[in-house]
Motif scaffolding. Structure first.
Motif, PDB file in Angstrom:
ATOM      1  N   GLN A 205       0.851  -1.198   0.000  1.00 18.96           N
ATOM      2  CA  GLN A 205       0.000   0.000   0.000  1.00 18.96           C
ATOM      3  C   GLN A 205       0.884   1.244   0.000  1.00 18.96           C
ATOM      4  O   GLN A 205       1.548   1.516   0.981  1.00 18.96           O
ATOM      5  CB  GLN A 205      -0.871   0.045   1.254  1.00 18.96           C
ATOM      6  N   PRO A 208      -2.669   4.612   2.372  1.00 15.67           N
ATOM      7  CA  PRO A 208      -3.809   3.940   3.012  1.00 15.67           C
ATOM      8  C   PRO A 208      -5.120   4.539   2.499  1.00 15.67           C
ATOM      9  O   PRO A 208      -5.120   5.626   1.929  1.00 15.67           O
ATOM     10  CB  PRO A 208      -3.607   4.219   4.499  1.00 15.67           C
ATOM     11  N   LEU A 282      -1.202  -2.135  13.196  1.00 15.34           N
ATOM     12  CA  LEU A 282      -1.907  -2.235  11.908  1.00 15.34           C
ATOM     13  C   LEU A 282      -2.834  -1.021  11.726  1.00 15.34           C
ATOM     14  O   LEU A 282      -2.924  -0.446  10.633  1.00 15.34           O
ATOM     15  CB  LEU A 282      -2.718  -3.535  11.845  1.00 15.34           C
ATOM     16  N   GLU A 284      -2.488   1.991  12.715  1.00 16.96           N
ATOM     17  CA  GLU A 284      -1.743   3.179  12.257  1.00 16.96           C
ATOM     18  C   GLU A 284      -1.304   3.031  10.801  1.00 16.96           C
ATOM     19  O   GLU A 284      -1.295   4.002  10.046  1.00 16.96           O
ATOM     20  CB  GLU A 284      -0.548   3.469  13.174  1.00 16.96           C
ATOM     21  N   LYS A 285      -0.964   1.798  10.412  1.00 10.98           N
ATOM     22  CA  LYS A 285      -0.602   1.580   8.996  1.00 10.98           C
ATOM     23  C   LYS A 285      -1.770   1.907   8.076  1.00 10.98           C
ATOM     24  O   LYS A 285      -1.597   2.372   6.958  1.00 10.98           O
ATOM     25  CB  LYS A 285      -0.251   0.103   8.768  1.00 10.98           C
ATOM     26  N   THR A 314       0.073  -6.327   5.637  1.00 14.48           N
ATOM     27  CA  THR A 314      -0.081  -4.996   5.052  1.00 14.48           C
ATOM     28  C   THR A 314       1.273  -4.309   5.081  1.00 14.48           C
ATOM     29  O   THR A 314       1.852  -4.123   6.140  1.00 14.48           O
ATOM     30  CB  THR A 314      -1.113  -4.178   5.852  1.00 14.48           C
ATOM     31  N   GLU A 315       1.773  -3.977   3.915  1.00 11.43           N
ATOM     32  CA  GLU A 315       3.126  -3.437   3.805  1.00 11.43           C
ATOM     33  C   GLU A 315       3.057  -1.979   3.387  1.00 11.43           C
ATOM     34  O   GLU A 315       2.504  -1.665   2.343  1.00 11.43           O
ATOM     35  CB  GLU A 315       3.892  -4.279   2.764  1.00 11.43           C
ATOM     36  N   ARG A 316       3.588  -1.083   4.215  1.00  8.98           N
ATOM     37  CA  ARG A 316       3.582   0.333   3.873  1.00  8.98           C
ATOM     38  C   ARG A 316       4.963   0.848   3.466  1.00  8.98           C
ATOM     39  O   ARG A 316       5.108   1.981   3.018  1.00  8.98           O
ATOM     40  CB  ARG A 316       3.049   1.165   5.054  1.00  8.98           C
TER      41      ARG A 316
END
Ligand code: NA7
Length: 498
Positions: A205, A208, A282, A284-285, A314-316
Motif C-alpha cells: 500500500q 492507506p 496495523l 496506524e498503517k 499490510t506493507e507500507r
C-alpha cells in the motif's frame, strides 16, 4: 440525392464501444428505429465488466441502482452485485433488446475524420475497412487503459505478474504467496477475496485508504420471487430516499471541502478504523493521511476484517525493486511470491484515444485535448460536430451509478439529435466561446472540490486539476434536462434557405 448508403432523412449512427454506455445508446437508437452499428474492439460486450475478472470483483453501487432504469433485474443475489453477475445482466439485456446483431465484435475503430462538405464522419475500422456515419456516439469507457507501473526488475519476476484488468487464470492463488500492489477499489477487493484463499497475501500500500462501512446482505429466493412478480419493489429500492440522500450528501461533501457533510463522512470512516482494527500497529498503517473522498472512497463491509486475517500482511514500506523471487522493499526486506498482481489503476485521461479523431479543419483530438481532455457539459466538443460522448471527460464521478449518469446524458443528447432529425441543422457542436466559459467555471469550481485537496488520484488531470463535474448531483441532473441551445453552433442545410 442522399449519399451512398443513406436513406433520405435518416441519420446513420456509429456507436463506439459495447460497454454499459454503448449498449444504452444501442437500445435507445433501436427503440427509435434508427440505423446504427456498434463497433466493439473486443470479442464480447460488457466493457469494464468484461475486462475485469479478478477474484472479489464487486460493484460498490447497490445492485438495483446499478441497472438501466428501464430494465430492472430481479435476480441480483445480494445488495452489491459481483462482476460476473453484472456481465450476465448486460449480455441478457443486449439479447432482449435485439442489440447483438448491430454489434460488430473484433472491430476496432482506429480513425474518425469529419467531412465538412458532406457533414458526416468517415471511420476507419481496423487497418483498412471504412464506414460512414452522420453521428458518432463515443462510449469508449474511462478506466480502460491499464497503468503498468515502472518498477525496476518487473520483467525479471519468475512467477506470474500481471495487471488486475488482464487477469491470468493460470496464476497460483489457493495456498500460494500472492502480492498485490495497489490499494484502490481493486486492490482492496482483491486482498479481501484472497485473504481466505492464499497462504499469504502481501498488500503493498503506497497510500492507506478511507474505508466507508456499508451494509451487505443477500436477497433470499423469496425476495427475488417477490421482485419478479412486482418490479415496483425494485423501483422502491432504486428510489429509496436514504440512498438518494446519501448521494446528495456525498456530492455536497465533495463540492464543499470544509462543510459538515465531508466532516460527517470522515468521522464515520475514522470510527470504522478505530472500532474495527484491533492491533494498534496495523491501525496506524491503515490510517489515511489525506482528506476523505479525495481519492475514491472505498465502500467495504469486509476489508478491515480481511486485513486482520493471519494470511494478510499490510506493507507500507516503499518498493525498491522486483526480483526473480519477489518484491524487495526499501528497507531491504524481500517478500517471496508466487504471483504478483498489479492493481495499479488506469490511465483515465485516454478516453477514445489512441483512435485518431480529426474534427473540423483537421484538428485532432490530441490538440483539442491539450492540456486536458474536456467536453461541453461532459458530452460535446467544439470543432467536433455530431460527436457525443457518454461518460466522457469531466462528467460526474464518485460513489454513485454511472448508469444513471449515462442515462441522463442520453436525454441531453436526444434533444440535440432532435435538431438533426427534424432537419433544423445537419451538424451541431458547441461554440468555442460557450465551451471556454463553461470550462473556466468548471476548473475554478473543481479546484475547490475535495478531489483537489492535495492527494493524488485518477480524478486529477495531467495538470493536477480535478477532471470531474465539480457541482452537485442535482445541478448535473438539471443541466442534463435541457441543453442551452444558444451555446451551440448549428450548421443549417444549404438547400433549405433557412
Ligand atoms: P486506482 O483507484 O487508481 O488505484 C491504484 C492504486 O495503485 C493506488 O493505490 C495507487 O497508489 C497504486 N499505485 C499506482 N502506481 C503505483 C506504483 N508505481 N507503486 C505502488 N503503488 C502504485 O485503481 P483501481 O483499479 O483500484 O480502481 C479504479 C476504479 O475502478 C475505482 O476508483 C472505481 O471507480 C472502480 P496511490 O494511491 O497513487 O498512492
Amino acid at each position: 440525392m442522399p449519399e451512398p448508403g443513406k436513406t433520405a432523412g435518416k441519420l446513420r449512427f456509429a456507436v463506439i464501444g459495447a460497454g454499459m454506455a454503448g449498449l444504452l445508446a444501442g437500445i435507445k437508437l433501436k427503440q427509435r428505429g434508427e440505423t446504427f452499428t456498434v463497433y466493439e474492439k473486443g470479442d464480447r460486450l460488457g466493457g469494464t465488466w468484461r475486462e475485469n475478472r479478478y477474484p472479489g470483483l464487486t460493484c460498490d453501487v447497490p445492485a438495483h441502482a446499478y441497472t438501466y432504469s428501464f430494465e430492472p433485474y430481479a435476480e441480483w443475489r445480494a445488495f452489491y452485485a459481483t462482476g460476473p453477475e453484472i456481465q450476465t445482466y448486460f449480455e441478457m439485456t443486449a439479447e432482449k433488446y435485439g442489440i447483438l446483431p448491430h454489434i460488430r465484435f473484433n472491430n476496432e475503430v482506429t480513425g474518425c475524420q469529419w467531412d465538412e462538405a458532406q457533414a458526416c464522419w468517415h471511420l476507419r475500422i481496423g487497418a483498412q475497412e471504412t464506414a460512414i456515419a452522420d453521428v458518432l456516439i463515443v462510449a469508449s469507457g474511462v478506466l480502460h487503459h491499464p497503468n503498468v507501473p515502472e518498477i525496476p526488475g518487473l520483467e525479471s519476476f519468475q512467477g506470474l505478474a500481471f495487471h488486475s484488468a488482464r487477469w491470468d487464470d493460470a496464476a497460483p492463488l489457493d495456498g500460494a504467496r500472492v502480492g498485490v500492489i495497489g490499494n484502490g477499489s481493486t486492490g482492496v477487493q482483491l486482498v479481501t477475496a484472497l485473504s481466505t484463499r492464499a497462504a499469504r497475501v502481501v498488500h503493498f500500500q503506497r497510500s492507506p485508504q478511507w474505508i466507508m462501512p456499508v451494509p451487505y446482505f443477500e436477497y433470499s429466493e423469496e425476495e427475488r420471487e417477490a421482485f419478479r412478480k412486482d418490479p415496483g419493489l425494485i423501483e422502491a429500492i432504486r428510489n429509496n430516499k436514504e440512498y438518494w440522500e446519501s448521494i446528495f450528501r456525498f456530492t455536497r461533501a465533495i463540492t464543499d471541502s470544509h462543510g459538515e457533510d465531508i466532516a460527517a463522512i470522515e468521522k464515520i470512516c475514522l470510527e470504522n478504523l478505530e472500532t474495527s482494527v484491533r492491533d494498534p500497529v496495523l491501525r496506524e498503517k491503515l490510517r489515511p493521511d489525506y482528506r476523505a473522498a479525495c481519492k475514491r472512497l472505498i465502500y467495504s463491509w469486509s476489508y478491515y476484517e480481511a486485513a486482520q486475517r493471519p494470511a494478510v500482511v499490510t506493507e507500507r514500506v516503499g518498493i525498491s525493486a522486483i526480483e526473480p523471487a519477489g518484491v524487495r522493499l526499501q528497507d531491504g526486506t524481500l517478500h517471496a511470491l508466487d504471483t504478483l498482481v498489479l492493481a495499479t489503476g488506469f490511465h483515465a485521461d485516454r478516453f477514445i484515444r489512441p483512435t485518431e479523431v480529426l474534427g473540423r479543419n483537421g484538428i485532432s483530438l490530441d490538440t483539442a485535448w491539450c492540456p486536458r481532455p474536456t467536453a461541453h457539459y461532459a458530452i460535446t466538443l467544439p470543432d467536433f460536430p455530431n460527436f457525443f460522448m457518454l461518460n466522457g471527460p469531466t462528467g460526474p464521478v464518485g460513489n454513485f451509478s454511472l448508469i444513471d449518469i449515462a442515462e441522463r446524458q442520453w436525454d441531453y443528447i436526444e434533444q440535440l439529435l432532435a435538431l438533426l432529425r427534424d432537419g433544423s441543422c445537419r451538424a451541431i457542436a458547441p461554440r468555442h466561446s460557450a465551451h471556454e466559459a463553461y470550462e473556466a467555471r468548471r476548473i475554478a469550481a473543481a479546484k475547490n472540490t475535495i478531489f483537489g485537496s492535495g492527494c493524488k488520484s485518477w480524478y486529477l488531470d495531467a495538470t493536477g486539476v480535478p477532471s470531474s463535474w465539480p457541482w452537485s448531483y442535482e445541478a448535473f441532473a438539471a443541466a442534463m434536462k435541457a441543453p442551452q441551445l444558444a451555446e451551440f453552433q448549428l450548421e443549417i442545410p444549404a438547400n433549405t434557405g433557412k
